[in-house]
Scaffold this active site. Structure first.
Site, mmCIF file in Angstrom:
data_model
loop_
_atom_site.group_PDB
_atom_site.id
_atom_site.type_symbol
_atom_site.label_atom_id
_atom_site.label_comp_id
_atom_site.label_asym_id
_atom_site.label_seq_id
_atom_site.Cartn_x
_atom_site.Cartn_y
_atom_site.Cartn_z
ATOM 1 N N ILE A 82 14.479 -19.873 -6.374
ATOM 2 C CA ILE A 82 15.209 -18.744 -5.819
ATOM 3 C C ILE A 82 16.563 -19.246 -5.324
ATOM 4 O O ILE A 82 16.662 -20.320 -4.743
ATOM 5 C CB ILE A 82 14.374 -18.085 -4.690
ATOM 6 C CG1 ILE A 82 14.866 -16.682 -4.413
ATOM 7 C CG2 ILE A 82 14.332 -18.913 -3.429
ATOM 8 C CD1 ILE A 82 13.830 -15.845 -3.721
ATOM 9 N N LYS A 120 10.799 -16.876 4.712
ATOM 10 C CA LYS A 120 10.766 -17.911 3.667
ATOM 11 C C LYS A 120 9.943 -19.084 4.206
ATOM 12 O O LYS A 120 10.383 -19.844 5.055
ATOM 13 C CB LYS A 120 12.179 -18.373 3.319
ATOM 14 C CG LYS A 120 12.184 -19.334 2.145
ATOM 15 C CD LYS A 120 13.600 -19.698 1.692
ATOM 16 C CE LYS A 120 13.559 -20.631 0.501
ATOM 17 N NZ LYS A 120 12.789 -21.884 0.781
ATOM 18 N N GLU A 177 2.878 -19.287 -1.360
ATOM 19 C CA GLU A 177 3.239 -20.555 -0.701
ATOM 20 C C GLU A 177 2.031 -21.120 0.004
ATOM 21 O O GLU A 177 1.377 -20.431 0.800
ATOM 22 C CB GLU A 177 4.358 -20.273 0.325
ATOM 23 C CG GLU A 177 5.110 -21.512 0.767
ATOM 24 C CD GLU A 177 6.256 -21.855 -0.172
ATOM 25 O OE1 GLU A 177 6.425 -21.170 -1.192
ATOM 26 O OE2 GLU A 177 6.987 -22.814 0.120
HETATM 27 N N1 LIG Z 1 9.092 -19.586 -0.031
HETATM 28 C C1 LIG Z 1 8.912 -18.280 0.201
HETATM 29 O O1 LIG Z 1 8.477 -17.906 1.289
HETATM 30 N N2 LIG Z 1 9.195 -17.334 -0.827
HETATM 31 N N3 LIG Z 1 9.580 -17.657 -2.088
HETATM 32 C C2 LIG Z 1 9.700 -16.487 -2.713
HETATM 33 C C3 LIG Z 1 10.078 -16.336 -4.121
HETATM 34 C C4 LIG Z 1 10.361 -17.354 -4.971
HETATM 35 C C5 LIG Z 1 10.640 -16.729 -6.192
HETATM 36 C C6 LIG Z 1 10.501 -15.381 -6.018
HETATM 37 O O2 LIG Z 1 10.133 -15.130 -4.722
HETATM 38 N N4 LIG Z 1 9.428 -15.434 -1.917
HETATM 39 C C7 LIG Z 1 9.111 -15.960 -0.734
HETATM 40 N N5 LIG Z 1 8.754 -15.249 0.369
#
Ligand SMILES: NC(=O)n1nc(-c2ccco2)nc1N
Length: 331
Positions: A82, A120, A177
């Site tokens: 991302i 995130k 995750e």
């Molecule tokens: N690391 C994380 O919390 N992510 N990563 C995505 C993601 C990565 C690719 C598409 O969506 N979304 C969240 N909440």
């Protein structure tokens, strides 16, 4: 009296319901002693009928499986990395919204774009493949195309369901995750120090180390958690599954299927609500039980996501908006 297979299936089904209440909803409906009683009954039956043991039985979450190595896994749908919004201030959210509106050809008078805003999580991305509602494979992101098979370790994570309810598409790939809660991280380092083992610098490293063990009995001693945040293939409708119109609606389905979804996930209309979410999560950051290194904004409509498409492997419909790195806290 029902044969052993019928009793084993009934015990597994009941134990899965209670485990979901306990690990995903934090709301057990029976005392631990009751869970343990049925668990021991299942263990006894499986010991008498080893041919009836299946890898997704509740008893197999803690049984060690030692692999010679981690087999490579080709991701059917590349695991997206991302993009990161470089501006750590609120204006980063406005820049993202302005870019999306430009790419969609929207004018200032048009209605705000609807987004989903998410924490995130600072862990490691995981892809979970279910066939006919059973977990068959779990793979790390790797380089986005080729990851590592860590199924044996992922089976030890109680917040990751092994068997999904009826009605899910025949093939389902859930993305999310794997992370370690801060309190679990501190306790692990305490145990490591007491036993002369190596300690970990932060929860993310501890989680990554636990997930990539060859011996899953070691992973079973490392308390890992999971939040789902997407699907590998966003068109399960092609397999007769529910037709999702939005990312938010898809996350609600994941919740009903037994996956943990962060409670902070919110709809956000236009830049102002993204800025508000960014501020809210930034203020809450130190009080969360897990590390976040930013927030993620995603266009909610899956049709608009498809319209916006990808820049190489990175979706144009999403961006990570990071906070300044946290000053090192003496752990
Ligand atoms: N690391 C994380 O919390 N992510 N990563 C995505 C993601 C990565 C690719 C598409 O969506 N979304 C969240 N909440």
């Amino acid at each position: 009296a029902p044969g052993p297979a019928a009793e084993i299936d009934a015990l597994r089904a009941q134990l899965r319901i209670w485990a979901h209440e306990y690990y995903v909803n934090d709301a057990p409906s029976v005392p631990d002693a009751e869970y343990d009683r049925l668990y021991r009954r299942l263990e006894a039956l499986e010991a008498k009928h080893p041919d009836l043991v299946t890898p997704d039985s509740p008893t197999q979450r803690v049984i060690g499986a030692v692999m010679a190595g981690l087999a490579p896994v080709q991701h059917v749908v590349p695991m997206l990395s991302i993009r990161t919004e470089t501006d750590t201030e609120a204006s980063g959210a406005q820049a993202f919204d302005a870019r999306i509106r430009r790419e969609l050809g929207l004018d200032t008078g048009d209605a705000p774009v609807e987004y989903v805003a998410e924490p995130k999580f600072d862990g490691l991305a995981m892809s979970l493949r279910y066939e006919n509602g059973r977990l068959v494979q779990a793979a790390t992101r790797g380089d986005g195309s080729i990851g590592e098979d860590v199924t044996h370790n992922i089976r030890t994570i109680r917040r990751i369901p092994q068997v999904l309810p009826a009605g899910v598409p025949p093939v389902l790939e859930v993305r999310g995750e794997v992370y370690m809660r801060r309190a679990d991280f501190e306790a692990l380092n305490e145990r490591q120090r007491a036993e002369g083992g190596k300690t970990f610098v932060n929860p993310r490293n501890a989680a990554a180390g636990a997930v990539r063990q060859l011996d899953s009995s070691i992973t079973a001693q490392r308390p890992l958690s999971f939040f789902a945040y997407g699907l590998g293939d966003i068109t399960p409708a092609a397999q007769g599954g529910p037709a999702f119109g939005t990312h938010y609606g898809m996350l609600q389905h994941l919740k009903t299927w037994g996956f943990p979804v962060a409670e902070q996930v919110s709809l956000a209309h236009g830049a102002d609500e993204l800025v508000a979410f960014h501020a809210r999560m930034g203020a809450a950051r130190d009080s969360l039980p897990y590390d976040i290194d930013g927030v993620v904004y995603k266009v909610n409509s899956l049709a608009l996501q498809r319209e916006l498409g990808f820049v190489t492997r990175e979706p144009r419909w999403a961006v990570a908006h990071k906070y300044p790195a946290q000053e090192m806290v003496t752990r």
